[in-house]
Design a protein around this motif. Sequence first.
Motif, PDB file in Angstrom:
ATOM      1  N   TYR A  37      26.261 -70.233 -42.915  1.00  0.00           N
ATOM      2  CA  TYR A  37      25.101 -71.133 -43.455  1.00  0.00           C
ATOM      3  C   TYR A  37      24.864 -70.896 -44.739  1.00  0.00           C
ATOM      4  N   ASN A  38      24.539 -72.031 -45.434  1.00  0.00           N
ATOM      5  CA  ASN A  38      24.021 -71.732 -46.917  1.00  0.00           C
ATOM      6  C   ASN A  38      22.702 -70.854 -46.958  1.00  0.00           C
ATOM      7  N   ASP A  39      21.755 -70.959 -46.149  1.00  0.00           N
ATOM      8  CA  ASP A  39      20.401 -70.194 -46.145  1.00  0.00           C
ATOM      9  C   ASP A  39      20.675 -68.938 -45.515  1.00  0.00           C
ATOM     10  N   ARG A  40      21.958 -68.562 -44.876  1.00  0.00           N
ATOM     11  CA  ARG A  40      21.927 -67.128 -44.522  1.00  0.00           C
ATOM     12  C   ARG A  40      22.887 -66.229 -45.152  1.00  0.00           C
TER      13      ARG A  40
ATOM     14  N   ASP B 135      26.067 -68.195 -38.280  1.00  0.00           N
ATOM     15  CA  ASP B 135      25.015 -67.903 -38.978  1.00  0.00           C
ATOM     16  C   ASP B 135      25.664 -67.361 -40.450  1.00  0.00           C
TER      17      ASP B 135
ATOM     18  N   SER C  67      27.838 -75.492 -45.305  1.00  0.00           N
ATOM     19  CA  SER C  67      28.886 -74.418 -45.498  1.00  0.00           C
ATOM     20  C   SER C  67      29.311 -74.392 -47.222  1.00  0.00           C
TER      21      SER C  67
ATOM     22  N   ARG D  20      26.062 -79.978 -40.964  1.00  0.00           N
ATOM     23  CA  ARG D  20      26.129 -78.490 -40.315  1.00  0.00           C
ATOM     24  C   ARG D  20      27.658 -78.148 -40.201  1.00  0.00           C
ATOM     25  N   LEU D  21      27.821 -76.992 -40.953  1.00  0.00           N
ATOM     26  CA  LEU D  21      29.059 -76.249 -40.950  1.00  0.00           C
ATOM     27  C   LEU D  21      30.234 -77.189 -41.776  1.00  0.00           C
TER      28      LEU D  21
ATOM     29  N   GLN E 228      21.366 -82.349 -37.892  1.00  0.00           N
ATOM     30  CA  GLN E 228      22.886 -82.176 -37.661  1.00  0.00           C
ATOM     31  C   GLN E 228      23.738 -82.454 -38.931  1.00  0.00           C
TER      32      GLN E 228
ATOM     33  N   ASP F  40      23.100 -78.697 -47.472  1.00  0.00           N
ATOM     34  CA  ASP F  40      21.997 -78.567 -46.569  1.00  0.00           C
ATOM     35  C   ASP F  40      21.969 -77.045 -46.150  1.00  0.00           C
ATOM     36  N   PRO F  41      20.556 -76.558 -45.741  1.00  0.00           N
ATOM     37  CA  PRO F  41      20.694 -75.261 -45.360  1.00  0.00           C
ATOM     38  C   PRO F  41      21.706 -74.859 -44.130  1.00  0.00           C
ATOM     39  N   TYR F  42      21.950 -75.670 -43.286  1.00  0.00           N
ATOM     40  CA  TYR F  42      22.947 -75.383 -42.374  1.00  0.00           C
ATOM     41  C   TYR F  42      24.470 -75.797 -42.671  1.00  0.00           C
TER      42      TYR F  42
END
Length: 434
Positions: free
Chosen positions: A251-254, A248, A95, A84-85, A81, A91-93
């Motif tokens: 997110y950095n990875d998307r 989604d 922003s 996240r955002l 967590q 991190d992958p999740y």
Amino acid sequence: MTGPTPRADAPGTAANTPGTPGGTLPRTAATPAEAAAEAPAGTSLAATPRQLWTRTRGIALAVVVLLAAAIAIAVVRSGAQHGRLDPRSADPYGSRAVAELLDDRGVSTRVVTTTEEARSAAGPDTTLLVATPDLLTERQQSRLHAATKDSGGRTVLVAPNTLSVSTLAPGVTADSARSLDSTLSPGCSLPAARRAGTADVGGNRYETLVPDADSCYSSDGLPSLLRLPATAASGDAQGDTVVLGAPDILYNDRLDEHGNASLALQLLGSRPHLVWYLPSLADDAVDDSADEDFFDLIPSGWLWGTLQLAVAAVLAALWRARRLGPLVPEKLPVAIRASEAVEGRARLYRKADARDRAATALRSATRTRLAPLVGVPTARAHSPEALLPALTSRLRSPGRDLHPLLFGPPPGDDAGLIALADQLDALESEVRTS
């Protein structure tokens, strides 16, 4: 401390115990109670540290395993967590990529963590992004909506569910079923969606009765992105609210997939300032709980955890509880010395303060041995009317009253039990030598 003359034919000794070979073990104390009487008064019957460890090591191991599992789960979840955002997280999740792209376009990003900061930042030149709307209390949602509905700016709600969407975006309801596809086509006339093309916005789906609302990225007839226009109270500026069904595209990875980057930059870059609201424990949720009682403040997860612990405690109690029922005689698995069997049972009698049972065992064994010596059948050895007259005729002092000795009440202390054992032994010796 002295005791009676040892005998091997007393009831309860290993010589008469089923499972011992031949009944020819060495002669020992007459009964377990006699061995208890002979035991040193200072002998401790308390469990040793080694015994305590043996009994509790299973429970201790289970507690250690549970604690280790809880710590591991907490670490994994906290790691999953983290960030996240968060526009500051790589991190992958996180922003951070979106924030840097917006910065290159001249859009400043500021992170706030309280409802008051988010309300004060609302304005016509500001886009307010609410990262996790469902974490807000009902009162926080109402106050936030009151500050943004006439601000003239844009409010972006990321994946709101039934808990928050109807308050933050009146006229919108969340469907109970999520979209099965994450990548959807625009299917609407909203310029930002048409320029972005397909994007990963499939998630929560919504229904709305708001006129002039833009419904995009539909799945099974229900959109995953809504734009709700609004007019400021002065009528000079127009604002809107964007309901985004999935996070989604942030997110950095998307961000580099499909039209995610284009859609994110257009939705968040329409004003020169972006306020990124991340609800936290420092939020003013404490003020909302002033009228709540103690049980309202306890998360439902703790209640379920307490119930599980209670069930586990009951099961453990049933597992470890003493089983009550009739005693079942068992053969000894190995041959043991008669003295060890007598001493073991005597220690049990002494630990339980069972002087009455010890005295009964002493008297019963003595009567059983005396009856054949005075010509009384064994079946009547425990009848005072048959045994006492025959015994009196064999004594050197015929007038003695043997009823209190052989059939009397149990002694009141250990000294009385020892005296009883000595007197019974002396009586038997006198009868044998007469």
